[in-house]
Design a protein around this motif. Structure first.
Motif, short mmCIF file in Angstrom:
data_model
loop_
_atom_site.label_atom_id
_atom_site.label_comp_id
_atom_site.label_asym_id
_atom_site.label_seq_id
_atom_site.Cartn_x
_atom_site.Cartn_y
_atom_site.Cartn_z
N ALA A 81 0.68 -1.18 -0.13
CA ALA A 81 0.02 -0.08 0.04
C ALA A 81 0.74 1.14 -0.08
O ALA A 81 0.56 2.33 -0.61
N ARG A 82 2.08 1.13 0.57
CA ARG A 82 3.02 2.44 0.59
C ARG A 82 3.29 2.51 -0.61
O ARG A 82 3.64 3.78 -1.14
N GLU A 83 3.85 1.40 -1.22
CA GLU A 83 4.44 1.62 -2.49
C GLU A 83 3.75 2.17 -3.56
O GLU A 83 3.79 2.92 -4.29
N THR A 108 -7.78 8.32 1.38
CA THR A 108 -7.94 7.12 2.31
C THR A 108 -9.01 7.47 3.44
O THR A 108 -9.40 8.91 3.58
N GLY A 109 -9.26 6.86 4.34
CA GLY A 109 -10.15 6.77 5.47
C GLY A 109 -9.35 7.81 6.67
O GLY A 109 -9.94 8.13 7.45
N GLY A 110 -8.02 8.10 6.21
CA GLY A 110 -7.46 9.07 7.06
C GLY A 110 -6.75 8.31 8.47
O GLY A 110 -5.88 9.06 9.02
N GLY A 111 -7.09 7.00 8.53
CA GLY A 111 -6.44 6.37 9.83
C GLY A 111 -5.23 5.71 9.76
O GLY A 111 -4.38 5.92 8.84
N PRO A 112 -4.94 4.82 10.63
CA PRO A 112 -3.86 3.77 10.57
C PRO A 112 -3.97 2.98 9.64
O PRO A 112 -4.99 2.63 8.97
N GLY A 113 -3.06 1.91 9.71
CA GLY A 113 -2.93 0.74 8.94
C GLY A 113 -2.74 0.82 7.39
O GLY A 113 -1.80 1.72 7.11
N ILE A 114 -3.60 0.35 6.64
CA ILE A 114 -3.42 0.44 5.32
C ILE A 114 -3.74 1.85 4.94
O ILE A 114 -2.98 2.65 3.82
N MET A 115 -4.45 2.62 5.46
CA MET A 115 -4.65 4.20 5.27
C MET A 115 -3.44 5.00 5.35
O MET A 115 -3.25 5.46 4.67
N ALA A 117 -0.42 3.64 5.19
CA ALA A 117 0.70 3.28 4.51
C ALA A 117 0.39 4.01 2.90
O ALA A 117 1.36 4.37 2.27
N ALA A 118 -0.91 3.93 2.35
CA ALA A 118 -1.01 4.70 1.34
C ALA A 118 -0.79 6.28 1.36
O ALA A 118 -0.35 6.71 0.47
N ASN A 119 -1.27 6.83 2.37
CA ASN A 119 -0.84 8.30 2.59
C ASN A 119 0.56 8.49 2.62
O ASN A 119 1.04 9.54 2.33
N ARG A 120 1.24 7.58 3.40
CA ARG A 120 2.65 7.74 3.53
C ARG A 120 3.49 7.70 2.32
O ARG A 120 4.67 8.42 1.91
N GLY A 121 2.83 6.82 1.35
CA GLY A 121 3.54 6.47 0.25
C GLY A 121 3.58 7.89 -0.80
O GLY A 121 4.51 8.27 -1.35
N PHE A 174 -7.46 -3.21 -0.09
CA PHE A 174 -6.69 -4.45 0.30
C PHE A 174 -7.32 -5.03 1.42
O PHE A 174 -8.23 -4.48 1.74
N PRO A 175 -6.82 -5.96 2.14
CA PRO A 175 -7.39 -6.82 3.01
C PRO A 175 -7.93 -5.97 4.03
O PRO A 175 -7.33 -4.98 4.74
#
Length: 260
Positions: A81-83, A108-115, A117-121, A174-175
């Motif tokens: 998700a980050r990539e 994203t939904g703005g929270g932790p986890g996959i959200m 990761a995507a914002n981070r990338g 993502f899962p």
């Protein structure tokens, strides 16, 4: 002779009815103003997105429980998700680069986890990204990677869903659990019923999704059309997600009809 001393108006000045409506929190939070609060939640995010030139987004859903160093497949899902957040931002049109509008901005939904990761990338690529947070009984705080000026908080799930959907140029899932399934099926329903454009939908990790969802059974029992099984595809890597989105019609920097 009548007194010229003015009558004390302290009580009038202190009365809630004398407050300007926009400054009267009790009034704004009253039951009768629910429709106004809906409008405010729509308008506030809408104005900020327009100010940033955001025309379209790539929405990334996934579990908030997945961590960068999590067990099993969790770390792989987070890394992918980050990539993807980075490569989609670089290739999709999130940078203005002389253009008036941004396309395919990660949302994203703005929270932790996959959200996260995507914002981070996206952030690591130097691109803006959006976080549509929701107020929950156990308060969800925004992750530290979404663009601060594009980090929103909603009270109403319905308005948050609307903003997630209305600029979506693509959906990557993502899962995840109940929340992820809720968002996935909302978009699939909009696609199935023709209420949205034919945006590409890609599910990451086919093995996971085949295990938790038996959509073939829905088709077999006549609950959905066999053609509905082609409303989405699968991918196993960040590059694979991008390739599948492109194969299904994603066009960087393209005009977009709103979903709603």
């Amino acid at each position: 002779m009548a007194s010229k001393i003015p009558r004390d108006n302290t009580a009038q000045m202190a009365s809630s009815s004398y407050r300007l409506a926009v400054r009267d929190e009790d009034f704004l939070l009253s039951e009768g103003m629910r429709g106004v609060r809906f409008l405010l939640e729509f308008a506030k995010a809408e104005q900020a997105l327009k100010d940033w030139g955001v025309r379209s987004t790539i929405v990334v859903f996934g579990s908030a429980r997945i961590a960068e160093d999590g067990p099993g497949e969790h770390a792989r899902w987070y890394a992918a998700a980050r990539e993807f957040g980075a490569l989609a931002s670089k290739r999709g049109g999130a940078f203005l680069e002389g253009e008036a509008l941004r396309d395919n901005v990660i949302a994203t939904g703005g929270g932790p986890g996959i959200m996260e990761a995507a914002n981070r990338g996206a952030s690591e690529a130097g691109a803006p990204s959006i976080g549509f947070n929701i107020t929950l009984p156990h308060e969800q705080e925004p992750n530290g990677w979404s663009t601060p000026e594009l980090t929103f908080r909603f009270h109403y799930f319905a308005m948050r869903k609307m903003h997630l959907a209305m600029r979506a140029n693509a959906l990557v899932v993502f899962p995840g659990g109940f929340g992820t399934l809720d968002e996935l099926f909302e978009i699939l329903t909009l696609r199935q019923t023709g209420k949205s454009p034919e945006i590409p939908v890609v599910l990451f990790d086919e093995k996971y999704w085949r295990e938790v969802l038996n959509l073939d059974a829905l088709a077999r029992h006549g609950m959905i059309s066999p053609a509905d099984l082609f409303l989405f595809g699968f991918a196993e890597t960040a590059e694979g997600i991008w390739a599948e989105l492109r194969r299904r019609g994603l066009k960087p920097n393209t005009d977009l009809e709103s979903l709603v």
